[in-house]
Design a protein around this motif. Structure first.
Motif, PDB file in Angstrom:
ATOM      1  N   ALA A 389       2.631  -3.252   2.894  1.00 32.33           N
ATOM      2  CA  ALA A 389       1.794  -3.226   3.985  1.00 32.33           C
ATOM      3  C   ALA A 389       0.426  -3.643   3.574  1.00 32.33           C
ATOM      4  CB  ALA A 389       1.746  -1.790   4.634  1.00 32.33           C
ATOM      5  N   SER A 390       0.064  -3.195   2.364  1.00 33.50           N
ATOM      6  CA  SER A 390      -1.324  -3.361   1.728  1.00 33.50           C
ATOM      7  C   SER A 390      -1.387  -5.072   1.567  1.00 33.50           C
ATOM      8  CB  SER A 390      -1.519  -2.587   0.505  1.00 33.50           C
ATOM      9  OG  SER A 390      -2.811  -2.925  -0.166  1.00 33.50           O
ATOM     10  N   HIS A 391      -0.271  -5.458   0.896  1.00 37.20           N
ATOM     11  CA  HIS A 391      -0.006  -6.834   0.491  1.00 37.20           C
ATOM     12  C   HIS A 391      -0.424  -7.927   1.680  1.00 37.20           C
ATOM     13  CE1 HIS A 391       1.344 -10.723  -1.093  1.00 37.20           C
ATOM     14  NE2 HIS A 391       2.011 -10.818  -0.098  1.00 37.20           N
ATOM     15  N   TRP A 392       0.374  -7.425   2.754  1.00 38.60           N
ATOM     16  CA  TRP A 392      -0.053  -8.470   3.839  1.00 38.60           C
ATOM     17  C   TRP A 392      -1.043  -8.455   4.415  1.00 38.60           C
ATOM     18  CZ3 TRP A 392       3.152 -12.832   4.178  1.00 38.60           C
ATOM     19  CH2 TRP A 392       4.568 -12.659   3.555  1.00 38.60           C
ATOM     20  N   ILE A 393      -1.614  -7.116   4.658  1.00 42.85           N
ATOM     21  CA  ILE A 393      -3.102  -6.852   5.178  1.00 42.85           C
ATOM     22  C   ILE A 393      -4.315  -7.325   4.537  1.00 42.85           C
ATOM     23  CG2 ILE A 393      -4.611  -4.973   5.950  1.00 42.85           C
ATOM     24  CD1 ILE A 393      -2.104  -3.381   6.761  1.00 42.85           C
ATOM     25  N   GLU A 394      -4.143  -7.384   3.173  1.00 46.70           N
ATOM     26  CA  GLU A 394      -5.078  -7.966   2.365  1.00 46.70           C
ATOM     27  C   GLU A 394      -5.017  -9.389   2.500  1.00 46.70           C
ATOM     28  OE1 GLU A 394      -7.611  -6.763   0.889  1.00 46.70           O
ATOM     29  OE2 GLU A 394      -7.053  -4.666   1.436  1.00 46.70           O
ATOM     30  N   GLN A 395      -3.990 -10.087   2.513  1.00 48.07           N
ATOM     31  CA  GLN A 395      -3.879 -11.360   2.702  1.00 48.07           C
ATOM     32  C   GLN A 395      -4.242 -11.839   4.071  1.00 48.07           C
ATOM     33  OE1 GLN A 395      -0.116 -14.354   3.502  1.00 48.07           O
ATOM     34  NE2 GLN A 395      -0.230 -13.589   1.332  1.00 48.07           N
ATOM     35  N   PRO A 406      -7.295  -8.318  11.362  1.00 48.24           N
ATOM     36  CA  PRO A 406      -7.036  -8.177   9.831  1.00 48.24           C
ATOM     37  C   PRO A 406      -7.994  -6.783   9.692  1.00 48.24           C
ATOM     38  CG  PRO A 406      -7.593 -10.483   9.966  1.00 48.24           C
ATOM     39  CD  PRO A 406      -7.657 -10.162  11.599  1.00 48.24           C
ATOM     40  N   ILE A 407      -9.167  -6.642  10.184  1.00 47.99           N
ATOM     41  CA  ILE A 407     -10.073  -5.547  10.017  1.00 47.99           C
ATOM     42  C   ILE A 407      -9.136  -4.138  10.748  1.00 47.99           C
ATOM     43  CG2 ILE A 407     -12.037  -4.350  10.381  1.00 47.99           C
ATOM     44  CD1 ILE A 407     -13.511  -7.115  10.263  1.00 47.99           C
ATOM     45  N   ALA A 408      -8.500  -4.410  11.597  1.00 47.97           N
ATOM     46  CA  ALA A 408      -7.828  -3.313  12.684  1.00 47.97           C
ATOM     47  C   ALA A 408      -7.012  -2.836  11.705  1.00 47.97           C
ATOM     48  CB  ALA A 408      -7.629  -3.850  14.096  1.00 47.97           C
ATOM     49  N   ALA A 409      -6.284  -3.879  11.359  1.00 49.24           N
ATOM     50  CA  ALA A 409      -4.861  -3.257  10.364  1.00 49.24           C
ATOM     51  C   ALA A 409      -5.375  -2.766   9.131  1.00 49.24           C
ATOM     52  CB  ALA A 409      -4.271  -4.584   9.967  1.00 49.24           C
ATOM     53  N   LEU A 426     -14.986   1.060   7.832  1.00 41.07           N
ATOM     54  CA  LEU A 426     -14.606  -0.295   8.625  1.00 41.07           C
ATOM     55  C   LEU A 426     -14.516  -0.087  10.008  1.00 41.07           C
ATOM     56  CD1 LEU A 426     -11.514  -0.998   6.266  1.00 41.07           C
ATOM     57  CD2 LEU A 426     -13.555  -2.570   6.541  1.00 41.07           C
ATOM     58  N   ALA A 427     -14.262   1.275  10.607  1.00 46.01           N
ATOM     59  CA  ALA A 427     -14.274   1.349  12.019  1.00 46.01           C
ATOM     60  C   ALA A 427     -15.572   1.223  12.620  1.00 46.01           C
ATOM     61  CB  ALA A 427     -13.701   2.632  12.473  1.00 46.01           C
ATOM     62  N   ALA A 439      -9.183   0.381  18.468  1.00 42.70           N
ATOM     63  CA  ALA A 439      -9.116   0.792  17.029  1.00 42.70           C
ATOM     64  C   ALA A 439      -9.943   1.516  16.338  1.00 42.70           C
ATOM     65  CB  ALA A 439      -8.772  -0.813  16.200  1.00 42.70           C
ATOM     66  N   SER A 440     -11.126   1.297  16.643  1.00 44.15           N
ATOM     67  CA  SER A 440     -12.470   2.009  15.936  1.00 44.15           C
ATOM     68  C   SER A 440     -12.515   3.574  16.587  1.00 44.15           C
ATOM     69  CB  SER A 440     -13.491   1.366  16.207  1.00 44.15           C
ATOM     70  OG  SER A 440     -13.716   0.029  15.607  1.00 44.15           O
ATOM     71  N   LEU A 441     -12.115   3.496  17.833  1.00 42.82           N
ATOM     72  CA  LEU A 441     -12.492   4.735  18.460  1.00 42.82           C
ATOM     73  C   LEU A 441     -11.193   5.742  18.420  1.00 42.82           C
ATOM     74  CD1 LEU A 441     -13.209   6.568  20.967  1.00 42.82           C
ATOM     75  CD2 LEU A 441     -11.855   5.240  22.496  1.00 42.82           C
TER      76      LEU A 441
END
Length: 557
Positions: A389-395, A406-409, A426-427, A439-441
């Motif tokens: 998960a981290s790999h794809w979200i960082e990409q 991307p930020i929400a993920a 980040l939120a 996502a932030s809420l």
């Protein structure tokens, strides 16, 4: 294929014109003449006219009856164009799609001027109107009688701009902008050239080639210029509607789209953009459905119209109708990445097959390597594999730094790992870019930042205030649930209960599964209302229905 007995007798497909010279340098001119004749015939509101994108996708080996069945039309127009020196010759013939019999034919041989080109188009449209026994409204007669430009050079620049804009990549969009600018310089009264300029700039923003604010700085004045020149130009109102959507002025967008459809009932794009707004921005899929069905009737071979109609069905819980439309989009255009994305979302949110979802999303990225990849990360989080998960979200964040998804993920990844400081940071960052986003809420609520939520986010949802009766809509179900927890934890139990009750009532009209389904949300609501037995029953039903995504996201940590 459409049963010919169901076909509107006043319907036509204007097939791509043949370049009779055989000279490839005349091909752009031939394409432009075809596009303009089709647009001209489309101005007749009593006739159903298939859009250019669908006729352009037809296999050249198809027979006229096959075309008629595929596109659902009663007639087909075939034409050829010959340009030689300062002369233009157009042969046109109208054919009955069911019998393959000629209904009418004529040849137009004129001096090559802008006036003569538009006169030929008007004469062809008039002949078709007569043969199909269609009725011309006063508005139709006015539209057919207009001379868009008297400059042949401006006309050719506009045609080239439209052809380059259709390709959609950055270089071609930039070239299209240049052609549209040239057309407006050569003829400052060329209304449709301003519409082309506006649409090209908004497409540049859609595809991430430029910032929205920069695109709208050019697009909005261009649209207003077009309407100042021609207040009856349907395409300009459609462009105005899209600009309003980008500015989140949905009431303004709706008014503009309605006017566009009133002025140009054959403009599939207006139906599509209006329907897309109702599905994706205002959560009104039941209103979007007839608009998107009409868009598909006018442009049946458009991949994006097919998938948007599929999304409307998905939002209404009609999953059996949604999947074939996603598959149809890929059949029409095997390299259409959006179709692969939506089939992956179907596997994720309807079938609960997260591994299959990953497979489809990997296909999507293979076809379009610049596509955003955070959805793959979400699937791996749901499967418990935080490393992949981290790999794809960082990409995704490397490709689109600052992008909402991307930020929400990334927020979700840090929440999953229990990393409160980074998740909250980040939120708050995302809240600056997208005030009030869920996502932030949910993250701030999850980590007990209740006072911050009530102080900074609750005012962004006046419809959820308990000053009057809270109004929870499809798009505010999750914010209502999250705000209710902040209220509950700060002692306002009455308002929290009212929000939860209203959210539960709204969920009764929504599907549990699907991209816009409510998932496990009713389980949390029932449990917090003290209805534990019903909450357990809802949880069992969710699992039995195949729900597997987002099981860890909602509710207190």
């Amino acid at each position: 294929a459409v049963d010919q007995t169901d076909v509107d007798p006043k319907s036509i497909a204007v097939l791509p014109f043949t370049n009779l010279t055989g000279d490839l340098t005349n091909e752009p001119f031939t394409l432009g003449i075809h596009d303009d004749v089709l647009t001209h015939v489309s101005k007749i509101s009593d006739i159903k006219v298939i859009s250019r994108t669908s006729v352009a996708r037809l296999d050249e080996s198809m027979t006229i009856p096959e075309i008629g069945r595929l596109l659902g039309v009663a007639t087909v127009l075939e034409s050829g164009v010959q340009r030689s020196g300062n002369r233009i010759r157009i042969n046109a013939q109208l054919i009955d799609a069911s019998t393959d019999q000629h209904l009418w034919a004529d040849t137009y041989d004129r001096e090559l001027t802008a006036r003569n080109i538009f006169d030929i188009q008007s004469e062809i449209a008039a002949a078709i109107t007569d043969r199909l026994r269609a009725t011309l409204s006063p508005q139709d007669e006015s539209n057919l009688g207009k001379l868009p430009t008297g400059s042949l050079e401006a006309y050719e620049a506009y045609m080239l701009g439209k052809q380059r804009m259709a390709i959609r990549n950055r270089g071609d969009l930039e070239a299209a902008i240049g052609y549209f600018q040239k057309a407006t310089r050569l003829d400052p009264e060329y209304a449709v050239a301003y519409v082309g300029l506006a649409n090209a700039h908004m497409l540049m923003s859609n595809y991430g080639y430029t910032l929205l604010d920069i695109a709208l700085e050019v697009a909005v004045p261009a649209i207003e210029s077009a309407l100042a020149i021609d207040p009856q130009l349907g395409a300009a109102y459609a462009a105005r509607g899209l600009a309003h959507v980008r500015l989140t002025d949905f009431a303004g967008a709706e008014a503009a789209f309605k006017r566009a459809i009133e002025l140009d009932p054959n403009y599939a794009t207006a139906f599509h953009w209006y329907g897309d707004m109702l599905v994706s921005r205002t959560a009104q899929p039941e209103l979007a459905l007839p608009l998107l069905k009409r868009a598909r009737e006018l442009d049946p071979l458009s991949p994006i119209i097919n998938v948007t109609l599929g999304e409307a069905h998905d939002a209404l819980g009609n999953f059996g109708a949604a999947l074939p439309l996603y598959e149809k989009a890929i059949e029409i255009e095997p390299n259409y990445a959006g179709g692969y994305y939506l089939i992956g979302m179907y596997e994720r949110t309807v079938q609960g097959r997260l591994d299959e979802a990953v497979r489809w999303h990997r296909k999507e990225v293979t076809i379009a390597p610049r596509r955003e990849t955070s959805i793959i990360g979400w699937n791996y989080l749901d499967m418990g594999d935080d490393e992949l998960a981290s790999h794809w979200i960082e990409q995704a964040n490397e490709r689109y730094p600052g992008g909402y998804f991307p930020i929400a993920a990334k927020i979700a990844l840090h929440r999953y790992l229990g990393q409160e400081t980074e998740s909250v940071r980040l939120a708050r960052q995302l809240m600056d870019n997208a005030p009030g986003n869920n996502a932030s809420l949910v993250t701030l609520v999850n980590f007990g930042r209740y006072q911050e939520v009530l102080r900074e986010i609750a005012p962004l949802y006046p419809e959820l205030s308990c000053t009057n009766q809270p109004s929870v809509t499809r798009s505010s179900v999750f914010p209502a649930i999250n705000l209710s927890l902040a209220l509950e934890e700060t002692g306002n139990h009455d308002c929290a209960t009212r929000l939860l009750t209203a959210a539960l009532e709204q969920m009764e009209s929504m599907p549990r599964r699907g991209i816009r389904g409510y998932g496990f949300a009713d389980v949390e609501v029932l449990a917090r209302l003290g209805r534990q037995r019903e909450a357990l029953q809802a949880l069992r039903q969710s699992i039995d229905d195949g729900l597997r995504h987002g099981w860890w996201l909602q509710g207190p940590g």
